[in-house]
Design a protein around this motif. Structure first.
Motif, mmCIF file in Angstrom:
data_model
loop_
_atom_site.group_PDB
_atom_site.id
_atom_site.type_symbol
_atom_site.label_atom_id
_atom_site.label_comp_id
_atom_site.label_asym_id
_atom_site.label_seq_id
_atom_site.Cartn_x
_atom_site.Cartn_y
_atom_site.Cartn_z
ATOM 1 N N MET A 1 0.846 -1.190 0.000
ATOM 2 C CA MET A 1 0.000 0.000 0.000
ATOM 3 C C MET A 1 0.886 1.246 0.000
ATOM 4 S SD MET A 1 -3.186 0.721 -0.129
ATOM 5 C CE MET A 1 -3.767 -0.915 0.315
ATOM 6 N N GLN A 2 0.668 2.133 -0.937
ATOM 7 C CA GLN A 2 1.492 3.324 -1.104
ATOM 8 C C GLN A 2 0.858 4.508 -0.373
ATOM 9 O OE1 GLN A 2 4.551 3.785 -2.807
ATOM 10 N NE2 GLN A 2 4.348 5.702 -1.673
ATOM 11 N N LYS A 3 1.693 5.339 0.225
ATOM 12 C CA LYS A 3 1.232 6.585 0.833
ATOM 13 C C LYS A 3 1.316 7.710 -0.204
ATOM 14 C CE LYS A 3 0.431 5.311 5.130
ATOM 15 N NZ LYS A 3 -0.906 5.440 5.745
ATOM 16 N N ILE A 4 0.482 8.718 -0.026
ATOM 17 C CA ILE A 4 0.434 9.824 -0.974
ATOM 18 C C ILE A 4 1.645 10.735 -0.845
ATOM 19 C CG2 ILE A 4 -0.831 11.953 -1.538
ATOM 20 C CD1 ILE A 4 -3.420 10.434 -1.002
ATOM 21 N N MET A 5 2.156 10.945 0.367
ATOM 22 C CA MET A 5 3.241 11.906 0.564
ATOM 23 C C MET A 5 4.441 11.649 -0.345
ATOM 24 S SD MET A 5 5.277 13.105 4.019
ATOM 25 C CE MET A 5 6.030 11.491 4.278
ATOM 26 N N PRO A 6 4.972 10.407 -0.446
ATOM 27 C CA PRO A 6 6.117 10.191 -1.347
ATOM 28 C C PRO A 6 5.789 10.485 -2.807
ATOM 29 C CG PRO A 6 5.878 8.369 0.202
ATOM 30 C CD PRO A 6 4.645 9.197 0.320
ATOM 31 N N LEU A 7 4.545 10.237 -3.206
ATOM 32 C CA LEU A 7 4.144 10.514 -4.581
ATOM 33 C C LEU A 7 4.282 12.002 -4.900
ATOM 34 C CD1 LEU A 7 0.928 8.335 -5.107
ATOM 35 C CD2 LEU A 7 3.226 7.914 -5.983
ATOM 36 N N LEU A 8 3.906 12.839 -3.929
ATOM 37 C CA LEU A 8 3.951 14.280 -4.148
ATOM 38 C C LEU A 8 5.351 14.845 -3.950
ATOM 39 C CD1 LEU A 8 0.632 15.371 -2.353
ATOM 40 C CD2 LEU A 8 0.995 14.721 -4.741
ATOM 41 N N LYS A 9 6.126 14.253 -3.040
ATOM 42 C CA LYS A 9 7.460 14.773 -2.734
ATOM 43 C C LYS A 9 8.503 14.347 -3.765
ATOM 44 C CE LYS A 9 6.677 16.922 1.203
ATOM 45 N NZ LYS A 9 6.893 18.382 1.351
ATOM 46 N N ASP A 10 8.364 13.129 -4.289
ATOM 47 C CA ASP A 10 9.355 12.581 -5.214
ATOM 48 C C ASP A 10 8.629 12.018 -6.438
ATOM 49 O OD1 ASP A 10 11.787 11.776 -6.249
ATOM 50 O OD2 ASP A 10 11.866 9.922 -5.069
ATOM 51 N N SER A 11 7.845 12.872 -7.066
ATOM 52 C CA SER A 11 6.917 12.416 -8.104
ATOM 53 C C SER A 11 7.616 11.805 -9.309
ATOM 54 C CB SER A 11 6.031 13.587 -8.547
ATOM 55 O OG SER A 11 6.829 14.692 -8.961
ATOM 56 N N ASP A 12 8.774 12.342 -9.679
ATOM 57 C CA ASP A 12 9.448 11.837 -10.887
ATOM 58 C C ASP A 12 9.786 10.344 -10.780
ATOM 59 O OD1 ASP A 12 9.287 14.284 -12.064
ATOM 60 O OD2 ASP A 12 11.362 14.876 -11.670
ATOM 61 N N SER A 13 10.145 9.902 -9.572
ATOM 62 C CA SER A 13 10.550 8.501 -9.407
ATOM 63 C C SER A 13 9.367 7.538 -9.478
ATOM 64 C CB SER A 13 11.281 8.323 -8.074
ATOM 65 O OG SER A 13 10.406 8.541 -6.987
ATOM 66 N N PHE A 14 8.155 8.070 -9.413
ATOM 67 C CA PHE A 14 6.969 7.202 -9.453
ATOM 68 C C PHE A 14 6.292 7.204 -10.827
ATOM 69 C CE2 PHE A 14 7.368 7.745 -4.883
ATOM 70 C CZ PHE A 14 7.002 6.499 -4.399
ATOM 71 N N LEU A 15 6.735 8.069 -11.740
ATOM 72 C CA LEU A 15 6.083 8.151 -13.046
ATOM 73 C C LEU A 15 6.089 6.793 -13.760
ATOM 74 C CD1 LEU A 15 7.358 11.581 -14.435
ATOM 75 C CD2 LEU A 15 4.997 10.954 -13.878
ATOM 76 N N GLY A 16 4.914 6.401 -14.238
ATOM 77 C CA GLY A 16 4.779 5.142 -14.958
ATOM 78 C C GLY A 16 4.573 3.939 -14.076
ATOM 79 N N LYS A 17 4.697 4.090 -12.782
ATOM 80 C CA LYS A 17 4.533 2.955 -11.873
ATOM 81 C C LYS A 17 3.067 2.769 -11.495
ATOM 82 C CE LYS A 17 9.142 3.076 -9.789
ATOM 83 N NZ LYS A 17 9.911 3.167 -8.519
ATOM 84 N N THR A 18 2.708 1.501 -11.212
ATOM 85 C CA THR A 18 1.364 1.174 -10.739
ATOM 86 C C THR A 18 1.380 1.119 -9.214
ATOM 87 O OG1 THR A 18 0.856 -0.085 -12.728
ATOM 88 C CG2 THR A 18 -0.482 -0.528 -10.770
#
Length: 459
Positions: A1-18
């Motif tokens: 389960m992913q938290k939203i905070m890392p998505l917003l703080k380090d968004s480039d590293s999550f691009l394209g990931k499910t």
């Protein structure tokens, strides 16, 4: 389960990931061909936009504010300008439906209204940010004193001593109040009570802390304290948290030095670790609060004696509500004038008249003033109060007798001077006052998770 905070703080590293997210729906916009849902999980102040169409979009469109959902999807660049990424949903599950009478709809609510739903208000941006800062400040305080080598001491919440001597204490009893045991003179027989004597909720852990300082050298208490003061101002509460360090072999100057370093450390910690929350407060609650905190963090604090402060106030070109003369207890308007108009920075005021200060403060050679200090900061006034403690047995005993105190009840406190006395000092910082200062929030009820004030003990 992913938290939203890392998505917003380090968004480039999550691009394209499910990723799979779970959280609360803040808002839904159904644009017919596409549905936008704002999801918040409490990991940070911000939320993330979820986008879907077709069958999944239809499911999302049936959601409403407050619903709890689970979403799986791909992290993609956001077409809008509010955030860098959004979630393109491939799976959507409604976990819990929130009824239509949910009090926190997507609109601005007054703080007065939100106080009536204290169990729900942490979900709003203002209170989420306030209590996040409260948590960060608490961490900073512990970290500062740990780095300084202090021992953390848990002092009792139930006590037989009145530290401040004001008598405004909550009584603790198991006696039947409708039919209490009485002595022959008609007074209550407290020997029949649970503790065999009168007991109260503590107003301060200081006296107990002094005993440990004289063993460990440096220690601090950090916990709830209580005042049965029937005050309904925006700055007073009946239950609040106090930070109270006590330092052996430390005079008033060392005391002020520690207090200055502690305040600067805490401000720096909150600015670094609560940047999003502080930006929120700077934008929506108190414009300029970040600049104000940075100026305090970077300033050299001023010093004036109480007598000098009175002279400055008497010469002031200001219409004070409370008249100024030597011997008065400085009011907030006086304190703010000194640090905002006279010094333009935080200022320590020292050597107050003995008659307006507590019995434990060290008597100065003039026999009229005591080695006390208050730290005044722009925008608030007093933030810290402290003193060098009276270490001389005979002087302390005489002072207690002059004030009509029960010296037998404080025998243990006198023993601290009797059995090897040392110069020692300490101060107190009200946690809530510090949070108010750092956030710009003007009412203490809005920085306490569950405020206890006169006629209010909900939850």
């Amino acid at each position: 389960m992913q938290k939203i905070m890392p998505l917003l703080k380090d968004s480039d590293s999550f691009l394209g990931k499910t990723v799979t997210l779970m959280g609360r729906v803040r808002s839904v916009r159904d644009m017919k061909s596409v549905v936008f849902l704002n999801l918040w999980d409490g990991s940070c102040l911000g939320d993330i936009q979820v986008v879907a169409s077709d069958a999944i979009g239809a499911e999302m469109g049936r959601c409403s504010t407050g619903d709890i959902v689970e979403v799986e999807g791909t992290v993609v660049k956001s077409a809008g300008g509010k955030q860098a990424v959004e979630l393109s949903a491939s799976r959507f599950v409604l976990l819990s439906k929130c009824p239509s009478d949910y009090p926190l709809q997507k609109k601005r609510h007054s703080l007065e209204y939100l106080r009536t739903i204290g169990h729900l208000r942490p979900r709003t941006n203002t209170y989420y940010a306030a209590f996040k800062v409260r948590s960060l400040l608490s961490h900073a305080i512990h970290e500062f004193f740990r780095n300084e080598g202090f021992v953390y001491v848990h002092t009792p919440l139930i006590t037989g001593s009145d530290c401040e001597g004001a008598g405004e204490m909550f009584q603790v009893t198991t006696l039947d109040l409708a039919n209490p045991p009485l002595l022959p003179d008609g007074t209550v027989d407290y020997s029949k009570d649970f503790f065999g004597k009168q007991a109260h909720l503590t107003v301060s852990g200081q006296l107990n802390g002094e005993a440990f300082a004289l063993a460990y050298g440096d220690c601090y208490t950090f916990g709830p304290t209580f005042r049965a003061e029937n005050s309904n101002t925006a700055r007073h509460a009946s239950e609040f948290w106090m930070v109270e360090p006590e330092m052996a072999f430390c005079d008033l100057n060392g005391n002020m030095d520690n207090a200055q370093r502690m305040i600067k450390y805490c401000i720096d910690y909150v600015l670094k670790h609560g940047a999003d929350e502080m930006e929120f407060f700077d934008k929506f609650i108190a414009k300029g609060v970040i600049d104000r905190l940075q100026s305090v963090r970077d300033a050299d604090f001023a010093h004036v004696t109480y007598t000098e402060a009175i002279e400055l106030l008497e010469k002031a070109d200001a219409n004070f509500v409370y008249p100024v003369k030597w011997g008065i207890d400085l009011q907030s308007e006086h304190e703010r004038y000194l640090c905002e108009k006279v010094t333009g920075r935080p200022v320590f005021v020292t050597d107050y008249p003995k008659d307006i200060k507590a019995f434990y403060m060290r008597m100065n050679d003039d026999e009229k003033t005591v080695a006390a200090m208050d730290l005044l900061v722009p925008g608030v006034g007093e933030m810290i109060g402290g003193s060098q403690r009276e270490e001389r047995y005979d002087v302390l005993l005489r002072r207690m007798q002059e004030m009509g105190m029960d010296t037998e009840a404080y025998g243990w406190y006198l023993d601290l001077r009797k059995y090897g006395t040392v110069v020692h000092s300490g101060y107190g910082l009200g946690l809530e006052r510090a949070i108010m200062y750092m956030t710009g929030i003007s009412n203490i009820r809005d920085v306490l998770p569950y405020p206890r004030t006169p006629k209010n003990a909900d939850y």
